[in-house]
Write an enzyme that holds these catalytic residues in place. Structure first.
Site, PDB file in Angstrom:
ATOM      1  N   TYR A 143      15.406  71.638 -73.051  1.00 32.72           N
ATOM      2  CA  TYR A 143      16.206  71.532 -71.875  1.00 32.72           C
ATOM      3  C   TYR A 143      17.618  71.778 -71.994  1.00 32.72           C
ATOM      4  O   TYR A 143      18.433  72.201 -71.126  1.00 32.72           O
ATOM      5  CB  TYR A 143      16.037  70.045 -71.071  1.00 32.72           C
ATOM      6  N   LYS A 194       3.457  69.685 -80.756  1.00 26.81           N
ATOM      7  CA  LYS A 194       2.727  70.803 -81.294  1.00 26.81           C
ATOM      8  C   LYS A 194       3.045  71.046 -82.668  1.00 26.81           C
ATOM      9  O   LYS A 194       3.775  71.939 -82.906  1.00 26.81           O
ATOM     10  CB  LYS A 194       2.862  72.162 -80.429  1.00 26.81           C
ATOM     11  N   ASP A 227      -1.341  70.272 -76.127  1.00 25.88           N
ATOM     12  CA  ASP A 227      -2.518  70.905 -75.202  1.00 25.88           C
ATOM     13  C   ASP A 227      -3.720  69.960 -75.154  1.00 25.88           C
ATOM     14  O   ASP A 227      -4.493  69.763 -74.188  1.00 25.88           O
ATOM     15  CB  ASP A 227      -2.933  72.429 -75.925  1.00 25.88           C
ATOM     16  N   ASP A 251       7.643  66.648 -69.299  1.00 27.88           N
ATOM     17  CA  ASP A 251       7.676  66.945 -67.883  1.00 27.88           C
ATOM     18  C   ASP A 251       6.250  67.470 -67.376  1.00 27.88           C
ATOM     19  O   ASP A 251       5.839  67.340 -66.322  1.00 27.88           O
ATOM     20  CB  ASP A 251       8.769  68.271 -67.837  1.00 27.88           C
ATOM     21  N   ASP A 255       3.608  65.161 -64.919  1.00 32.53           N
ATOM     22  CA  ASP A 255       2.927  65.596 -63.464  1.00 32.53           C
ATOM     23  C   ASP A 255       1.347  65.570 -63.531  1.00 32.53           C
ATOM     24  O   ASP A 255       0.754  65.490 -62.545  1.00 32.53           O
ATOM     25  CB  ASP A 255       3.470  67.359 -63.242  1.00 32.53           C
TER      26      ASP A 255
HETATM   27  C1  IPM Z   1      11.421  66.062 -63.327  1.00 28.16           C
HETATM   28  C2  IPM Z   1      11.756  67.525 -62.757  1.00 28.16           C
HETATM   29  C3  IPM Z   1      12.940  68.045 -63.311  1.00 28.16           C
HETATM   30  C4  IPM Z   1      12.689  68.134 -64.810  1.00 28.16           C
HETATM   31  C5  IPM Z   1      13.494  69.241 -62.596  1.00 28.16           C
HETATM   32  C6  IPM Z   1      13.922  68.874 -61.073  1.00 28.16           C
HETATM   33  C7  IPM Z   1      14.913  69.508 -63.484  1.00 28.16           C
HETATM   34  O1  IPM Z   1      10.577  68.472 -62.836  1.00 28.16           O
HETATM   35  O2  IPM Z   1      12.060  65.320 -63.248  1.00 28.16           O
HETATM   36  O3  IPM Z   1      10.319  66.069 -63.751  1.00 28.16           O
HETATM   37  O4  IPM Z   1      12.295  69.233 -64.950  1.00 28.16           O
HETATM   38  O5  IPM Z   1      13.010  67.417 -65.456  1.00 28.16           O
HETATM   39 MG    MG Z   2       8.923  67.665 -63.665  1.00 29.40          MG
END
Ligand code: IPM
Ligand code: MG
Length: 370
Positions: A143, A194, A227, A251, A255
């Site tokens: 990042y 990884k 993975d 990240d 999710d």
């Molecule tokens: C998160 C989001 C952010 C990230 C974006 C909005 C920059 O996806 O907080 O997970 O990638 O960290």
């Molecule tokens: Mg995210």
């Protein structure tokens, strides 16, 4: 007990403002009923700040964030700002907050609330009782790594590149957060990278291994390729207690883990800095969900992740565990009564909008504290 707790609220874009409105009602309720006084200020962030002030976050707002005891963040971004330059996009706001406040440990719990066990796309048997914590490094890795950019090569072709970098201290400080959390929970930490492909991944594994030997021999440590971890999270998520991983893998995996619980609309997160010599610790709390522009302004968004982020704020920044418990209990009870926003609908439940969900939480808070 009167207190002067400086709270900065940044609702942002999309559904951010409408779910934050429900948190403001909880704060007002606490002012009245729990006799806690928050010193609340609010500002634009993300696309809203681009429109109002010409930048995704202003220096003034950054200063307010540094001065605050805790920040409650909504969400940023939306199609309206899609065409904007890379350095001016709404997401820059959250990235700048994380980086400049050195908020390196992003805690993302994935908890299955009992009344919602049927809202998951996974079988109830696989996810019932799930309670895992993902600790995502949030100020390093790809990042922010240098060099990054797009360049034209000697042969005229273009090349885009980013860099994954992690130093010993960056790995150790986030791993320590993972080990400490594990000690308070199931005492198991799984470190994810990884190491089979990436030099920085192998270095991550070696660093975490050495740290465990030196400081946390009592915590059970395992390692997993990212993975495989994605696959294991879907196959048998309850094998995990605490996961610690890099910015980019965290990240993705967070999710994924959030959907195990039924909805992205349910999960809060905390992003913490180091404890400073003064005892102060920068901290930002935000739901895992994004700005959801497709449903923004319709009054149908689920406010629970934002409300639960506020509960996390009370717990981690102000040690107000009793109040945090109360809010979490109110959320579970309201779900238990069968009320659902559209994202978590199930058979035999009643659909309500953002405002009614918020109101029901208030009513439950009233009842629980009577
Ligand atoms: C998160 C989001 C952010 C990230 C974006 C909005 C920059 O996806 O907080 O997970 O990638 O960290
Ligand atoms: Mg995210």
């Amino acid at each position: 007990m009167a207190a002067n707790k400086k709270l900065l609220i940044l609702p942002g874009d999309g559904i951010g403002p409408e779910v934050m409105r429900e948190v403001r009602r909880v704060i007002d309720w606490m002012d009245r009923r729990r006799m806690v006084t928050f010193d609340v200020s609010e500002d634009y962030v993300g696309g809203a700040s681009i429109d109002a002030r010409g930048a995704p976050i202003t220096d003034n707002c950054m200063q307010a964030a540094k001065d605050a005891d805790a920040i409650l963040f909504g969400s940023v971004g939306g199609p309206k700002w899609d065409g904007i330059g890379f350095d001016k996009r709404p997401e820059v706001a959250i990235l700048r907050l994380r980086k400049e406040l050195d908020l390196f440990a992003n805690l993302r719990p994935a908890i299955v609330f009992d009344p919602l066990v049927d809202a998951s796309t996974l079988k109830a048997d696989v996810i019932r009782g799930l309670d895992i914590m993902i600790v995502r490094e949030s100020t390093g890795g790809i990042y922010f790594g240098e060099p990054r950019g797009v360049e034209t090569m000697a042969n005229g072709e273009k090349r885009g590149f980013d860099t994954e970098t992690y130093t010993t201290s960056e790995i150790e400080r986030v791993a320590r957060v993972g080990f400490e959390l594990a000690r308070k929970r199931g005492n198991k930490l799984c470190s994810v990278e990884k190491a089979n492909v990436m030099q920085s991944g192998l270095f991550w594994r070696q660093t975490v291994t050495a740290l465990q030997k030196a400081e946390y021999p009592d915590v059970e440590l395992s390692h997993m390729y990212a993975d495989n971890c994605a696959m294991q999270l879907v196959r048998n998520p309850r094998q995990f207690d605490v996961i610690v991983t890099s910015n980019i893998f965290g990240d993705l995996l967070s999710d994924l883990a959030s959907m195990l619980t039924g909805s992205l609309g349910m999960l809060p997160s905390a992003t913490l800095g180091a404890v400073q010599p003064s005892g102060k610790r920068h901290a930002l709390y935000e739901p895992i969900h994004g700005s959801a522009p497709d449903i923004a302004g319709k009054g149908v968004a689920n406010p629970l992740a934002q409300i639960l982020s506020f509960a996390m704020l009370l717990r981690y920044s102000f040690e107000m565990n009793e109040d945090a418990d109360l809010i979490e209990k109110a959320c579970v009870n309201v779900l238990g009564s069968g009320l659902r926003t559209a994202d978590i609908m199930g058979p035999g439940t009643a659909r309500v909008g953002t405002g009614v969900m918020g109101e029901s939480i208030l009513r439950e808070l009233e009842k629980l504290s009577a």
